[in-house]
Design a protein around this motif. Structure first.
Motif, mmCIF file in Angstrom:
data_model
loop_
_atom_site.group_PDB
_atom_site.id
_atom_site.type_symbol
_atom_site.label_atom_id
_atom_site.label_comp_id
_atom_site.label_asym_id
_atom_site.label_seq_id
_atom_site.Cartn_x
_atom_site.Cartn_y
_atom_site.Cartn_z
ATOM 1 N N CYS A 493 0.838 -1.197 0.000
ATOM 2 C CA CYS A 493 0.000 0.000 0.000
ATOM 3 C C CYS A 493 0.872 1.245 0.000
ATOM 4 O O CYS A 493 2.069 1.184 0.255
ATOM 5 N N ASP A 494 0.255 2.373 -0.284
ATOM 6 C CA ASP A 494 0.910 3.666 -0.155
ATOM 7 C C ASP A 494 0.750 4.140 1.283
ATOM 8 O O ASP A 494 -0.366 4.347 1.758
ATOM 9 N N LYS A 495 1.865 4.322 1.952
ATOM 10 C CA LYS A 495 1.855 4.732 3.354
ATOM 11 C C LYS A 495 2.188 6.225 3.451
ATOM 12 O O LYS A 495 3.231 6.667 2.968
ATOM 13 N N PRO A 496 1.316 7.037 4.070
ATOM 14 C CA PRO A 496 1.627 8.460 4.241
ATOM 15 C C PRO A 496 2.633 8.652 5.376
ATOM 16 O O PRO A 496 2.272 8.613 6.551
ATOM 17 N N VAL A 497 3.882 8.838 5.024
ATOM 18 C CA VAL A 497 4.919 8.953 6.050
ATOM 19 C C VAL A 497 5.050 10.381 6.573
ATOM 20 O O VAL A 497 5.411 10.600 7.732
ATOM 21 N N VAL A 498 4.791 11.367 5.706
ATOM 22 C CA VAL A 498 4.795 12.764 6.135
ATOM 23 C C VAL A 498 3.478 13.387 5.705
ATOM 24 O O VAL A 498 3.116 13.350 4.529
ATOM 25 N N GLN A 499 2.755 13.945 6.678
ATOM 26 C CA GLN A 499 1.464 14.587 6.408
ATOM 27 C C GLN A 499 1.545 16.062 6.789
ATOM 28 O O GLN A 499 2.417 16.462 7.562
ATOM 29 N N PHE A 500 0.639 16.831 6.235
ATOM 30 C CA PHE A 500 0.665 18.279 6.441
ATOM 31 C C PHE A 500 -0.696 18.766 6.919
ATOM 32 O O PHE A 500 -1.727 18.441 6.328
ATOM 33 N N ALA A 501 -0.693 19.543 7.998
ATOM 34 C CA ALA A 501 -1.916 20.145 8.527
ATOM 35 C C ALA A 501 -1.652 21.629 8.761
ATOM 36 O O ALA A 501 -0.679 22.193 8.266
ATOM 37 N N GLY A 502 -2.509 22.288 9.530
ATOM 38 C CA GLY A 502 -2.379 23.725 9.749
ATOM 39 C C GLY A 502 -3.361 24.499 8.885
ATOM 40 O O GLY A 502 -3.888 23.982 7.895
ATOM 41 N N GLU A 503 -3.617 25.753 9.263
ATOM 42 C CA GLU A 503 -4.646 26.543 8.587
ATOM 43 C C GLU A 503 -4.390 26.706 7.095
ATOM 44 O O GLU A 503 -5.330 26.758 6.299
ATOM 45 N N ALA A 504 -3.130 26.779 6.685
ATOM 46 C CA ALA A 504 -2.817 27.013 5.268
ATOM 47 C C ALA A 504 -3.180 25.823 4.395
ATOM 48 O O ALA A 504 -3.264 25.964 3.169
ATOM 49 N N THR A 505 -3.391 24.650 4.995
ATOM 50 C CA THR A 505 -3.772 23.464 4.215
ATOM 51 C C THR A 505 -5.280 23.332 4.073
ATOM 52 O O THR A 505 -5.757 22.382 3.457
ATOM 53 N N SER A 506 -6.033 24.268 4.636
ATOM 54 C CA SER A 506 -7.494 24.217 4.561
ATOM 55 C C SER A 506 -7.974 24.832 3.253
ATOM 56 O O SER A 506 -7.603 25.960 2.920
ATOM 57 N N ASP A 507 -8.811 24.118 2.533
ATOM 58 C CA ASP A 507 -9.322 24.606 1.258
ATOM 59 C C ASP A 507 -10.116 25.898 1.415
ATOM 60 O O ASP A 507 -9.985 26.816 0.602
ATOM 61 N N HIS A 508 -10.956 25.968 2.434
ATOM 62 C CA HIS A 508 -11.914 27.067 2.520
ATOM 63 C C HIS A 508 -11.909 27.824 3.848
ATOM 64 O O HIS A 508 -12.564 28.860 3.948
ATOM 65 N N TYR A 509 -11.202 27.332 4.853
ATOM 66 C CA TYR A 509 -11.172 28.005 6.150
ATOM 67 C C TYR A 509 -9.754 28.426 6.519
ATOM 68 O O TYR A 509 -9.401 28.509 7.699
ATOM 69 N N PHE A 510 -8.918 28.668 5.506
ATOM 70 C CA PHE A 510 -7.553 29.121 5.768
ATOM 71 C C PHE A 510 -7.593 30.437 6.562
ATOM 72 O O PHE A 510 -8.552 31.194 6.497
#
Length: 546
Positions: A493-510
């Motif tokens: 499978c494809d394993k997400p080893v590095v993920q990104f969060a935070g307000e700048a990653t929000s499509d509509h609520y940045f």
């Protein structure tokens, strides 16, 4: 707990290994040097390191614990938690140097969690009923100032439809709308000099909402990507500050500990300097500036976009994919700063809510080209119902960044110059003073994100920033058990080893805390789905009591 991540503290984990393996470890003399990664791999308990203890990181960590993950840790560069939520004691209770309001009610997860605990109250009309005062102390009549406010507010209604067909900046659109309205016969009595001064100030106010240096930087199309939640958009946290929301997320009161259920899971003063994400073992190595190293199955990045812009080229090994680099480069990140001044007693009338500064052309020359030139972008000072002796000011853009480099006495002297320049009353000496410094702090490098004309030109989006970094590996098992209904039809499978969060990653609520929280929950859910922990097929799910 955090000790699950440290090589030197794994005795309890090793004791849980099967007897043959335990014997082999002792025979080889490896009992105290076996990596915690191997232990957790044998136990099939994924290790998750979250970088950043702001609202997105804290929301992610608490949600992962809710899903049943056990090995969760946050590393934070600052000596405090909160990120761009920073509540400190000041004057009669507290002030928020960063995030201050819950913006809206409907579909706002912050409101949904806080409202049931009666933590919020309306700020009222403070940012609507302010006085417009010219630099000669002339107070613009309420009838004229209200009509000017109505003109810019009316454009708020029409801009949603009209910007869809516009290819320019938000600044060019609003400028055209404003002066088009002024040309109407019913507005012919408005002094054009006052109108220009008002609109110049209004653009600074609107730039503070966007975090842009100017409105010409803001994409008209990109502006529409932000979704405003219905309801009161300026809900404050009474006398507790936004930090109370973090305590709510962490259940700090319930656990009777500052970090609540994250006790011993947050490492402060741990600034990440290197992330090796394409290793042979499908894990991620995180190195900190203090010399500590961590090996994890998943790393979730919640630092600000400003930090990513400055540091991603030297932090990630190998370099980030080009789509990711384009997103970091293309999404915009600006600076808005606050100025808090406490007086011994209020010197303003009881129902006065604050003022905005309308510079006359003949007066602005007094400060342009001088050491006080930065004062031109301080656009207003406002009252606070929870802080009766306080005036809070706002400054934007390059001058806001410059202010951070000035000595405190020089900043205060400049603010007192503004008060005495614009206000008709005797101004007493203040008794306390504080400003935010979001840009010069290397752990933030600004305030929040927006969509610029360059974002549109590059053709990137928050979705590209949020896209995880994957490696191909074997499908995950929890507690060594296969699912009755396998999540994966194949063995890899494809394993997400590095993920990104935070307000700048929000499509509509940045740019908002609710956007940051939803982003943190999004990445927690991504892992829960990977390990099939959503529906309870594997592991336990602990329901939130928020």
């Amino acid at each position: 707990m955090t000790n699950l991540f440290r090589v030197s503290k794994i005795r309890s984990q090793i004791n849980l290994l099967t007897s043959p393996l335990n014997a082999l470890i002792r025979h080889r003399g490896l009992h105290w040097v076996l990596s915690s990664f191997l232990v957790c791999r044998i136990m099939n308990k994924p290790k998750i390191v979250i970088v950043g203890a702001g609202p997105s990181g804290i929301a992610c960590a608490t949600k992962l614990l809710d899903y049943g993950f056990e090995n969760v840790m946050i590393v934070e560069a600052e000596s405090r938690i909160g990120g761009r939520i920073h509540t400190i004691p000041f004057a009669d209770n507290v002030i928020d140097l960063g995030a201050q309001w819950c913006h809206g009610e409907k579909d706002n997860i912050v409101y949904e969690l806080a409202h049931k605990h009666n933590l919020l109250q309306s700020t009222g009309d403070v940012y609507e009923s302010y006085q417009c005062i010219r630099s000669n102390r002339e107070v613009v009549s309420e009838s004229i100032s209200q009509r000017l406010k109505d003109i810019v507010n009316d454009s708020l209604v029409t801009r949603q439809m009209e910007l869809r067909n516009s290819n320019g900046s938000l600044g060019s659109y609003l400028t055209n709308k404003f002066y088009e309205a002024l040309r109407r016969p019913e507005n012919s009595d408005i002094d054009m000099a006052i109108a220009r001064e008002f609109f110049d100030n209004y653009q600074k106010f609107e730039s503070s909402v966007e975090a842009s240096d100017t409105l010409d930087d803001v994409s008209g199309h990109g502006y529409l990507e932000y979704w405003e939640c219905e309801g009161d958009i300026l809900l404050n946290w009474k006398d507790k500050g936004y930090a109370e929301f973090l305590r709510l997320l962490m259940k700090a009161h319930e656990y009777n500990h500052e970090f609540g259920l994250l006790e011993e899971r947050i490492l402060l003063n741990h600034r990440v300097t290197h992330i090796d994400w394409n290793r042979y073992d499908s894990c991620v190595q995180v190195r900190c500036g203090n010399g500590e190293n961590f090996l994890a199955d998943h790393v979730i990045i919640t630092v600000s976009l400003g930090v990513l812009k400055e540091q991603h080229l030297r932090t990630f090994e190998p370099k980030l994919p080009m789509d990711k680099q384009r997103a970091i480069d293309g999404l915009a990140f600006g600076t808005v700063n606050k100025i808090f001044i406490e007086f011994p007693q209020p010197f303003w009338p009881k129902k006065w809510t604050g003022f905005t500064m309308l510079w006359r052309e003949e007066d602005i020359g007094e400060i342009r080209g001088t050491a006080r030139a930065w004062l031109e972008d301080v656009f207003g000072f406002y009252c606070d119902r929870n802080q009766p002796r306080l005036l809070s000011g706002w400054i934007i853009g390059a001058n806001g960044r410059h202010m951070e480099t000035l000595p405190e006495d020089e900043i205060l002297d400049g603010c007192m110059y503004l008060f005495r320049k614009f206000l008709p009353w005797d101004i007493p000496e203040p008794c306390n003073f504080k400003t935010s410094t979001w840009y010069t702090n290397e752990n933030f490098r600004g305030s929040y994100s927006f969509r610029s004309m360059y974002t549109e030109e590059v053709g990137t989006s928050a979705r590209e920033l949020a896209q995880p970094l994957y490696v191909v590996t074997t499908k995950p098992l929890l507690n060594g058990q296969s699912s009755a209904e396998p999540l994966f039809s194949q063995s890899r499978c494809d394993k997400p080893v590095v993920q990104f969060a935070g307000e700048a990653t929000s499509d509509h609520y940045f740019s908002t805390v609710h956007g940051a929280v939803e982003a943190g929950w999004r990445e927690a859910k991504r892992l829960a789905e990977l390990y099939d922990m959503i529906n309870g097929a594997r592991g336990k799910i602990a329901k939130s009591h928020l």
